[in-house]
Design a protein around this motif. Sequence first.
Motif, PDB file in Angstrom:
ATOM      1  N   VAL A 588     152.254 128.136  90.783  1.00 12.99           N
ATOM      2  CA  VAL A 588     151.702 126.881  90.246  1.00 12.99           C
ATOM      3  C   VAL A 588     152.245 126.615  88.851  1.00 12.99           C
ATOM      4  O   VAL A 588     152.703 127.527  88.151  1.00 12.99           O
ATOM      5  CB  VAL A 588     150.160 126.916  90.231  1.00 12.99           C
ATOM      6  N   GLN A 589     152.177 125.361  88.443  1.00 10.55           N
ATOM      7  CA  GLN A 589     152.701 124.960  87.144  1.00 10.55           C
ATOM      8  C   GLN A 589     151.823 125.479  86.009  1.00 10.55           C
ATOM      9  O   GLN A 589     150.653 125.831  86.208  1.00 10.55           O
ATOM     10  CB  GLN A 589     152.824 123.447  87.068  1.00 10.55           C
ATOM     11  N   HIS A 590     152.398 125.509  84.825  1.00 11.25           N
ATOM     12  CA  HIS A 590     151.682 125.991  83.650  1.00 11.25           C
ATOM     13  C   HIS A 590     150.446 125.135  83.389  1.00 11.25           C
ATOM     14  O   HIS A 590     150.486 123.907  83.473  1.00 11.25           O
ATOM     15  CB  HIS A 590     152.601 125.948  82.429  1.00 11.25           C
ATOM     16  N   GLY A 591     149.318 125.782  83.089  1.00 11.67           N
ATOM     17  CA  GLY A 591     148.065 125.089  82.789  1.00 11.67           C
ATOM     18  C   GLY A 591     147.166 124.880  83.991  1.00 11.67           C
ATOM     19  O   GLY A 591     146.056 124.348  83.857  1.00 11.67           O
ATOM     20  N   THR A 592     147.603 125.342  85.157  1.00  7.75           N
ATOM     21  CA  THR A 592     146.795 125.135  86.369  1.00  7.75           C
ATOM     22  C   THR A 592     145.445 125.828  86.273  1.00  7.75           C
ATOM     23  O   THR A 592     144.407 125.250  86.633  1.00  7.75           O
ATOM     24  CB  THR A 592     147.556 125.650  87.615  1.00  7.75           C
ATOM     25  N   PHE A 593     145.423 127.044  85.773  1.00  2.57           N
ATOM     26  CA  PHE A 593     144.155 127.779  85.742  1.00  2.57           C
ATOM     27  C   PHE A 593     143.234 127.259  84.636  1.00  2.57           C
ATOM     28  O   PHE A 593     142.018 127.450  84.703  1.00  2.57           O
ATOM     29  CB  PHE A 593     144.420 129.282  85.615  1.00  2.57           C
ATOM     30  N   ASP A 594     143.807 126.588  83.634  1.00  4.78           N
ATOM     31  CA  ASP A 594     142.955 125.891  82.658  1.00  4.78           C
ATOM     32  C   ASP A 594     142.242 124.722  83.341  1.00  4.78           C
ATOM     33  O   ASP A 594     141.046 124.483  83.130  1.00  4.78           O
ATOM     34  CB  ASP A 594     143.794 125.378  81.489  1.00  4.78           C
ATOM     35  N   ALA A 595     142.987 123.997  84.174  1.00  2.00           N
ATOM     36  CA  ALA A 595     142.393 122.886  84.923  1.00  2.00           C
ATOM     37  C   ALA A 595     141.328 123.388  85.883  1.00  2.00           C
ATOM     38  O   ALA A 595     140.289 122.740  86.098  1.00  2.00           O
ATOM     39  CB  ALA A 595     143.485 122.135  85.682  1.00  2.00           C
ATOM     40  N   LEU A 596     141.569 124.568  86.445  1.00  2.00           N
ATOM     41  CA  LEU A 596     140.600 125.161  87.360  1.00  2.00           C
ATOM     42  C   LEU A 596     139.312 125.508  86.622  1.00  2.00           C
ATOM     43  O   LEU A 596     138.207 125.279  87.121  1.00  2.00           O
ATOM     44  CB  LEU A 596     141.210 126.409  87.995  1.00  2.00           C
ATOM     45  N   MET A 597     139.450 126.062  85.419  1.00  2.00           N
ATOM     46  CA  MET A 597     138.257 126.388  84.632  1.00  2.00           C
ATOM     47  C   MET A 597     137.490 125.111  84.283  1.00  2.00           C
ATOM     48  O   MET A 597     136.255 125.089  84.349  1.00  2.00           O
ATOM     49  CB  MET A 597     138.650 127.133  83.363  1.00  2.00           C
ATOM     50  N   ASP A 598     138.218 124.055  83.916  1.00  2.00           N
ATOM     51  CA  ASP A 598     137.547 122.790  83.600  1.00  2.00           C
ATOM     52  C   ASP A 598     136.730 122.301  84.796  1.00  2.00           C
ATOM     53  O   ASP A 598     135.607 121.808  84.638  1.00  2.00           O
ATOM     54  CB  ASP A 598     138.582 121.736  83.211  1.00  2.00           C
ATOM     55  N   PHE A 599     137.303 122.447  85.984  1.00  2.94           N
ATOM     56  CA  PHE A 599     136.574 122.030  87.186  1.00  2.94           C
ATOM     57  C   PHE A 599     135.311 122.869  87.375  1.00  2.94           C
ATOM     58  O   PHE A 599     134.225 122.321  87.638  1.00  2.94           O
ATOM     59  CB  PHE A 599     137.470 122.169  88.418  1.00  2.94           C
ATOM     60  N   CYS A 600     135.430 124.186  87.236  1.00  2.31           N
ATOM     61  CA  CYS A 600     134.270 125.062  87.433  1.00  2.31           C
ATOM     62  C   CYS A 600     133.180 124.780  86.414  1.00  2.31           C
ATOM     63  O   CYS A 600     131.988 124.782  86.740  1.00  2.31           O
ATOM     64  CB  CYS A 600     134.706 126.527  87.362  1.00  2.31           C
ATOM     65  N   VAL A 601     133.587 124.510  85.167  1.00  2.74           N
ATOM     66  CA  VAL A 601     132.607 124.183  84.126  1.00  2.74           C
ATOM     67  C   VAL A 601     131.921 122.864  84.450  1.00  2.74           C
ATOM     68  O   VAL A 601     130.704 122.707  84.267  1.00  2.74           O
ATOM     69  CB  VAL A 601     133.295 124.144  82.749  1.00  2.74           C
ATOM     70  N   SER A 602     132.692 121.898  84.970  1.00  2.00           N
ATOM     71  CA  SER A 602     132.089 120.609  85.329  1.00  2.00           C
ATOM     72  C   SER A 602     131.086 120.741  86.463  1.00  2.00           C
ATOM     73  O   SER A 602     130.201 119.902  86.623  1.00  2.00           O
ATOM     74  CB  SER A 602     133.187 119.616  85.739  1.00  2.00           C
ATOM     75  N   GLN A 603     131.224 121.832  87.245  1.00  2.00           N
ATOM     76  CA  GLN A 603     130.306 122.088  88.351  1.00  2.00           C
ATOM     77  C   GLN A 603     129.113 122.940  87.929  1.00  2.00           C
ATOM     78  O   GLN A 603     128.280 123.285  88.763  1.00  2.00           O
ATOM     79  CB  GLN A 603     131.044 122.781  89.499  1.00  2.00           C
ATOM     80  N   GLY A 604     129.056 123.330  86.646  1.00  2.00           N
ATOM     81  CA  GLY A 604     127.890 124.046  86.150  1.00  2.00           C
ATOM     82  C   GLY A 604     128.134 125.459  85.681  1.00  2.00           C
ATOM     83  O   GLY A 604     127.215 126.143  85.246  1.00  2.00           O
ATOM     84  N   SER A 605     129.375 125.953  85.759  1.00  3.19           N
ATOM     85  CA  SER A 605     129.659 127.307  85.278  1.00  3.19           C
ATOM     86  C   SER A 605     129.554 127.355  83.757  1.00  3.19           C
ATOM     87  O   SER A 605     129.758 126.352  83.063  1.00  3.19           O
ATOM     88  CB  SER A 605     131.056 127.749  85.717  1.00  3.19           C
ATOM     89  N   SER A 606     129.251 128.536  83.232  1.00  7.30           N
ATOM     90  CA  SER A 606     129.141 128.723  81.789  1.00  7.30           C
ATOM     91  C   SER A 606     130.521 128.946  81.193  1.00  7.30           C
ATOM     92  O   SER A 606     131.294 129.777  81.668  1.00  7.30           O
ATOM     93  CB  SER A 606     128.255 129.936  81.489  1.00  7.30           C
ATOM     94  N   VAL A 607     130.852 128.192  80.120  1.00  7.02           N
ATOM     95  CA  VAL A 607     132.140 128.376  79.457  1.00  7.02           C
ATOM     96  C   VAL A 607     132.249 129.789  78.900  1.00  7.02           C
ATOM     97  O   VAL A 607     133.289 130.451  78.996  1.00  7.02           O
ATOM     98  CB  VAL A 607     132.309 127.342  78.317  1.00  7.02           C
TER      99      VAL A 607
END
Length: 644
Positions: A588-607
Amino acid sequence: MRACPISCTAVKQQFSTCSRKPKDVNQMTRGNPCQLPGMLPNYDPNDNEAGMKILEDLTENVEQIQQRVLEEIITRNARTDYLKGFLDGQFDKQVFKKTVPVVNYEDIKPYIERIANGDSSNIISAEPIIELLTSSGTSGGQPKMMPSTAEDLHRKTFFYNLLVPVMNKYVDGLDEGKAMYLLFVKPETKTPSGLMARPVLTSYYKSNNFQNRPFNRFNVFTSPDETILCSDSKQSMYCQLLCGLVQRQEVLRVGAVFASAFLRAIKFLEDNWKELCSNIRTGHVSDWITDPGCRKVVSLVLNKPKPELADLIEHECSSKSWEGIIKKLWPRTKYIEVIVTGSMAQYVSTLEYYSGGLPLVSTMYASSECYFGINFKPLSKPWDVSYTLIPNMAYFEFLPVKEKNEDGAQYVQCNGVCKENCMEKETEKEDVETVELVDVKLGQYYELVVTTFTGLYRYRVGDILMVTGFHNKAPQFRFVHRRNVVLSIDTDKTSEEDLLKAVTKAKVIVESLGILLIEYTSYADTSSIPGHYVLFWELTSKGNNHLPVLDPKIMEQCCSTVEESLDSVYRRCRRKDNSIGPLEIRVVQHGTFDALMDFCVSQGSSVNQYKTPRCFKSGEAINILDSRVVTRFFSQKAPFWELV
């Protein structure tokens, strides 16, 4: 899922009660032989009323039966090497629960290995151990081995018999036709002691209990025993499908053990229907079927040329769409019997596509360690399936699954991302008291612990269950997942630790070229047959954030290294069974897992507490990853595997 269901109609054999008797029969039975834990009621399995009566008695007297089961097991085995070190000659239940520890496989592995190498069975069991059952629940290395006794075969037969009246209660006329169950044996080996080590289903299919079952219309299969017992899986599959097609008008139910196995059969049919039709048209089986037993019995089933039948099958199979193909080829079919709980739930939509609206039936919950429970409502939807534990199968205890999420939820889907992140780690050993079968609470989650008649004492099975209700006084459980298993396609069970070890070995290859693996995750892709593991890798060059130029051969080597590093069950499924496809790495391209974390946080995960799950089940999360894939690589060779 766990589970090792042989079809519910596989056996209907009468057998005698166990010869062992408790000290005070009248006090224990109170007029009901089902309460005798060491005894298996001798009844006509074709008598639905008698079968249902036994089930009612078993589920009504749960507490008494469980106490007697434990008493019987302790009385039999207190002088074994394992137990006498804890009990010191005592036979008391409270002493047992206070002194005998709750254990994992690694704790009992040395005892089982001693038996495999020639030591006496009474290390762990007063009854002779006649074979070792290899489990698919592995953690690196070789499959686990579970002890089995002659009496255990009778207990399994008793269990299967009880499934028959349950199915008859919900589906009429099942004795008026045949079952096309696709059943297979797996590789087996002989231990240094001379005991056979083999999977539980292979053990049962090769037993007299299965092969000498009395004739009964309800347990007639389209597959002759010779085709089931054929060790060549391709010849076995071909012959069983050929026999099933020839007898299509007699088939009332179809199935296999797991959903993955049944779908593999459909894929095999897609690839071979022309040849199958040719055999039916000419009345002769293909020359490459060389197993003598298969050739003989299949020739008897074929009997003579059947051009009209071949034309009909050819017409259906040559259609552009195979939607509803099961109902088209076997028009009298009433249901499909496969396990669709646990990891097999990922195949439900594909099964529904092929089924033509037929119910998907999961009849039982079982494993190599023990047979556990029956689905008393077999026509329930896959996501509503619950199993009622049968109290004379073993002594059951339960470890409460502790809350871990900040919001106090005991078991959630981790915001749709990865269920395993919410559970306690397997390696975390806490001093938690077990709960008995009659004391579990509705809606609570537990890990199953069993003490069996075959030499397992307070053994952690590794299954997480949720209490969904009660039948009489017997709790009903939904299978949630295996403890710490993150990937599974067929009988493979890959833990987060197994995956980490495999990826660690593979990333050494790219690191030697100045490339860093900065993050990874995975999912089980079952959109094709067979399914396969997918790893998402985010790579970067040392010293900058640029995606390096990747050599396909190097990346394919990484795929192969991961596969070679996974356990023997995975490697067998890949190399011998062909039930798992080549492993894939998607870069995957650079920054993909940052985008994944943003999605999980938007779903209620703790930063603050977020860490990348090593497996994803959420379609949205997988879509995020897939949308950023820049290149893909597959393993180009099946991993090494041999029967040890």
